[in-house]
Motif scaffolding. Structure first.
Motif, short mmCIF file in Angstrom:
data_model
loop_
_atom_site.label_atom_id
_atom_site.label_comp_id
_atom_site.label_asym_id
_atom_site.label_seq_id
_atom_site.Cartn_x
_atom_site.Cartn_y
_atom_site.Cartn_z
N GLU A 11 0.80 -1.23 0.00
CA GLU A 11 0.00 0.00 0.00
C GLU A 11 0.84 1.27 0.00
O GLU A 11 0.30 2.36 0.17
N TRP A 12 2.14 1.17 -0.20
CA TRP A 12 2.97 2.36 -0.23
C TRP A 12 2.63 3.29 -1.39
O TRP A 12 2.75 4.51 -1.23
N PRO A 13 2.19 2.81 -2.57
CA PRO A 13 1.83 3.77 -3.62
C PRO A 13 0.65 4.66 -3.23
O PRO A 13 0.67 5.88 -3.47
N LEU A 14 -0.35 4.08 -2.61
CA LEU A 14 -1.49 4.87 -2.16
C LEU A 14 -1.07 5.83 -1.05
O LEU A 14 -1.48 7.00 -1.04
N ALA A 15 -0.24 5.36 -0.13
CA ALA A 15 0.23 6.22 0.97
C ALA A 15 1.03 7.40 0.43
O ALA A 15 0.89 8.53 0.91
N LEU A 16 1.85 7.17 -0.57
CA LEU A 16 2.62 8.26 -1.17
C LEU A 16 1.70 9.29 -1.83
O LEU A 16 1.90 10.49 -1.66
N SER A 17 0.71 8.81 -2.54
CA SER A 17 -0.26 9.73 -3.19
C SER A 17 -1.02 10.53 -2.14
O SER A 17 -1.22 11.74 -2.32
N LEU A 18 -1.42 9.89 -1.07
CA LEU A 18 -2.14 10.61 -0.02
C LEU A 18 -1.23 11.60 0.71
O LEU A 18 -1.70 12.67 1.13
N LEU A 19 0.03 11.28 0.84
CA LEU A 19 0.98 12.21 1.45
C LEU A 19 1.15 13.47 0.60
O LEU A 19 1.17 14.59 1.13
N VAL A 20 1.22 13.31 -0.73
CA VAL A 20 1.30 14.46 -1.62
C VAL A 20 0.02 15.29 -1.51
O VAL A 20 0.07 16.52 -1.44
N ALA A 22 -2.06 15.47 1.05
CA ALA A 22 -2.09 16.13 2.36
C ALA A 22 -1.15 17.33 2.40
O ALA A 22 -1.47 18.37 2.97
N THR A 23 0.01 17.21 1.77
CA THR A 23 0.94 18.33 1.68
C THR A 23 0.30 19.49 0.94
O THR A 23 0.41 20.65 1.35
N GLY A 24 -0.38 19.19 -0.16
CA GLY A 24 -1.07 20.22 -0.91
C GLY A 24 -2.16 20.90 -0.09
O GLY A 24 -2.33 22.12 -0.16
N LEU A 25 -2.88 20.12 0.69
CA LEU A 25 -3.94 20.70 1.53
C LEU A 25 -3.36 21.59 2.62
O LEU A 25 -3.95 22.63 2.95
N VAL A 26 -2.22 21.21 3.19
CA VAL A 26 -1.59 22.06 4.21
C VAL A 26 -1.14 23.37 3.59
O VAL A 26 -1.37 24.45 4.14
N ILE A 27 -0.50 23.31 2.43
CA ILE A 27 -0.05 24.53 1.76
C ILE A 27 -1.24 25.37 1.34
O ILE A 27 -1.22 26.60 1.47
N LEU A 28 -2.28 24.73 0.87
CA LEU A 28 -3.51 25.43 0.49
C LEU A 28 -4.11 26.17 1.67
O LEU A 28 -4.55 27.31 1.56
N THR A 29 -4.12 25.56 2.82
CA THR A 29 -4.75 26.13 4.00
C THR A 29 -3.92 27.26 4.62
O THR A 29 -4.47 28.30 4.98
N PHE A 30 -2.62 27.07 4.73
CA PHE A 30 -1.81 28.00 5.50
C PHE A 30 -0.97 28.97 4.66
O PHE A 30 -0.47 29.95 5.20
N TYR A 31 -0.78 28.70 3.38
CA TYR A 31 0.11 29.54 2.59
C TYR A 31 -0.63 30.06 1.36
O TYR A 31 -1.58 30.81 1.48
N ASN A 32 -0.20 29.65 0.19
CA ASN A 32 -0.76 30.13 -1.07
C ASN A 32 -1.76 29.11 -1.61
O ASN A 32 -1.41 27.95 -1.83
N TRP A 33 -2.99 29.53 -1.86
CA TRP A 33 -4.03 28.59 -2.27
C TRP A 33 -3.75 27.98 -3.64
O TRP A 33 -3.99 26.80 -3.86
N ILE A 37 -3.21 24.00 -4.42
CA ILE A 37 -4.06 23.22 -5.32
C ILE A 37 -3.22 22.53 -6.39
O ILE A 37 -3.50 21.39 -6.77
N LEU A 38 -2.18 23.20 -6.88
CA LEU A 38 -1.31 22.56 -7.87
C LEU A 38 -0.57 21.37 -7.28
O LEU A 38 -0.39 20.34 -7.94
N ILE A 39 -0.14 21.48 -6.03
CA ILE A 39 0.49 20.32 -5.37
C ILE A 39 -0.55 19.23 -5.13
O ILE A 39 -0.27 18.05 -5.32
N PHE A 40 -1.76 19.65 -4.74
CA PHE A 40 -2.83 18.67 -4.58
C PHE A 40 -3.12 17.96 -5.90
O PHE A 40 -3.40 16.76 -5.92
#
Length: 90
Positions: A11-20, A22-33, A37-40
């Motif tokens: 399940e590491w491929p799915l975990a890696l995709s979800l990590l990317v 989640a990173t996009g959502l954190v950047i979307l929420t706290f920094y530049n929207w 979204i592009l990272i998401f």
């Protein structure tokens, strides 16, 4: 017991995709929207690349339908999210 250990390692491929994603959502929420979204949008892109290159067994939960369908759907999803992020005005 061995089945659970095997499932965890595939399940590491799915975990890696979800990590990317989640990173996009954190950047979307706290920094530049837009950057968030592009990272998401990169998350389904990463999933598509992994689905295209890994075997059905190694892809784990990324394996839903056939390899071509999964890859095309994930790439189109990534392109749609990124396209919308780029055309929406500030």
């Amino acid at each position: 017991m061995a089945g659970e250990a095997q499932r965890r390692t595939t399940e590491w491929p799915l975990a890696l995709s979800l990590l990317v994603a989640a990173t996009g959502l954190v950047i979307l929420t706290f920094y530049n929207w837009r950057n968030g979204i592009l990272i998401f949008a990169a998350a389904p892109g990463v999933a598509a690349l992994l689905r295209a290159t890994l075997t059905d067994r190694a892809a784990g939960l990324l394996h839903v339908r056939g390899r071509m369908f999964d890859t095309a759907f994930l790439f189109l999803t990534a392109a749609a999210i990124a396209g919308l992020a780029l055309i929406v005005p500030n």
